[in-house]
Design an enzyme around this catalytic site. Structure first.
Site, short mmCIF file in Angstrom:
data_model
loop_
_atom_site.label_atom_id
_atom_site.label_comp_id
_atom_site.label_asym_id
_atom_site.label_seq_id
_atom_site.Cartn_x
_atom_site.Cartn_y
_atom_site.Cartn_z
CE LYS A 63 -3.76 17.56 -10.13
NZ LYS A 63 -3.07 18.78 -9.69
CD1 TRP A 116 -2.01 19.98 -15.59
CD2 TRP A 116 0.08 19.20 -15.73
NE1 TRP A 116 -1.33 20.39 -14.47
CE2 TRP A 116 -0.06 19.94 -14.53
CE3 TRP A 116 1.30 18.62 -16.03
CZ2 TRP A 116 1.00 20.10 -13.63
CZ3 TRP A 116 2.36 18.79 -15.14
CH2 TRP A 116 2.20 19.51 -13.96
CG ASP A 168 -5.23 14.13 -18.06
OD1 ASP A 168 -5.75 13.75 -16.98
OD2 ASP A 168 -4.15 14.75 -18.10
#
Length: 354
Positions: free
Chosen positions: A193, A102, A169
């Site tokens: 998440k 990511w 992030d």
């Protein structure tokens, strides 16, 4: 049907209380005779939800009025583009830390909008560690990092001192551990998440950093300032995910806040990592010092035991243990709502395979 032991990496386990309250809201929200899914997002009932969903984030993070909280659609992947669009100056450059899939995705998108320097990367070692000993100078418009890497099971245990803006992030470990959140100028996280269902992304941003790129005629839907001015309702927001996220954060606040969650998460991770370290049949993919408290990625050292192990954990009602397709092995995600009893079930199975 009995409840599964849910180790899924996302969408993931949420508190049972959140499911129950969310289900009731779908049938009848606040006793008004209408479903949460059919009321106007401009109604006083939902405006109250959005106001509290924004306020509770700042309470949990201990942030002041210099920060704004917004809820957006598009997932964290949209933030890969929105961050440089709002922070990367015309003709400027940004620094990125490449610690996983990511993080690499964020680098790829930012490069479409300007110059990006990758100041540290563990890609050549299959992202098995968090890079150290890199520097980020004032020549950069911002520094971007990913606090936790769900696929490879690594986590930043500390954050560098940088002479520019700090962007992070935190999709897979937000609200799981105590941090000085005021170190960050912008934080973003996909809800699925650790804080709610898929469909909404949290952005926490220091207001003073906006409007300095020199970019004219900003696209409204990509402009943080537009969403801030409309209090997360520039367009119709993802109503249900915002509400479920609020319920999740209220559950967190009512159960000791982030400090208590961190203690529970450390206990869960220790239980599982201790078994991996003491059992010669298992090993992690990453170095010990960078192991994640949220995502424990591991593998068998003897593939002949795979069928036996797989049959055992599936028979025990465990779900979501398969590793990411790009890495293989197994991945146990230990998000806030996962009880330590589920981890014990997994550990007992691992011991039985000896």
């Amino acid at each position: 049907m009995s409840k599964k032991h849910n180790f899924s990496a996302g969408p993931c386990i949420l508190p049972q209380e959140v499911f129950e309250k969310s289900a009731q809201a779908i049938l009848d929200f606040n006793g008004i005779g209408l479903s949460l899914l059919e009321i106007s997002h401009r109604s006083k009932d939902f405006v109250a939800v959005m106001d509290e969903a924004r306020a509770i984030v700042k309470r949990l993070m201990n942030l002041g009025d210099e920060y704004e909280v917004i809820y957006l659609g598009g997932g964290a992947s949209l933030q890969f583009a929105m961050v440089p669009y709002n922070l990367l100056k015309v003709g400027g450059k940004a620094a990125y830390l490449d610690t996983g899939t990511w993080a690499a995705g964020a680098v790829k998108e930012a490069k479409k909008l300007g110059t990006v320097d990758v100041v540290g990367s563990s890609k050549e070692e299959n992202y098995s560690f968090i890079p150290k000993n890199y520097t980020v100078g004032s020549e950069y418009d911002y520094f971007h990092c990913t606090s936790n890497n769900t696929i490879y099971g690594t986590q930043m245990k500390s954050f560098p001192e940088v002479d520019t803006l700090m962007v992070c992030d935190m999709s897979s470990d937000i609200f799981s551990r105590q941090l000085d959140f005021s170190k960050f100028d912008l934080i973003y996280a996909g809800a699925q998440k650790n804080m709610g269902p898929a469909g909404v992304t949290l952005v926490v941003i220091k207001k003073e950093i906006l409007g300095k790129t020199g970019r004219e005629n900003m696209l409204s839907m990509l402009d943080y300032s537009q969403h801030i001015s409309k209090e997360s309702m520039y367009n119709t927001p993802p109503v249900f995910p915002v509400y479920a996220s609020l319920l999740t954060l209220q559950h967190l606040e009512n159960n000791g806040g982030i400090a208590a969650a961190e203690a529970r998460n450390e206990a869960k991770a220790k239980l599982l990592y201790d078994e991996i370290d003491s059992n010669p049949l298992f090993e992690t993919f990453c170095v010990k010092e960078d192991r994640s408290l949220m995502n424990v990625s591991f593998k068998l050292t003897d593939e002949s035991k795979k069928e036996e192990f797989d049959n055992a954990w599936k028979a025990a009602g465990i779900s979501g243990l398969n590793g990411h397709r790009s890495l293989g092995g197994y991945r146990a995600s230990l998000y806030n709502a996962l009880p330590i009893e589920s981890v014990q079930v997994l550990v007992d199975i691992m011991r039985s395979i000896r």
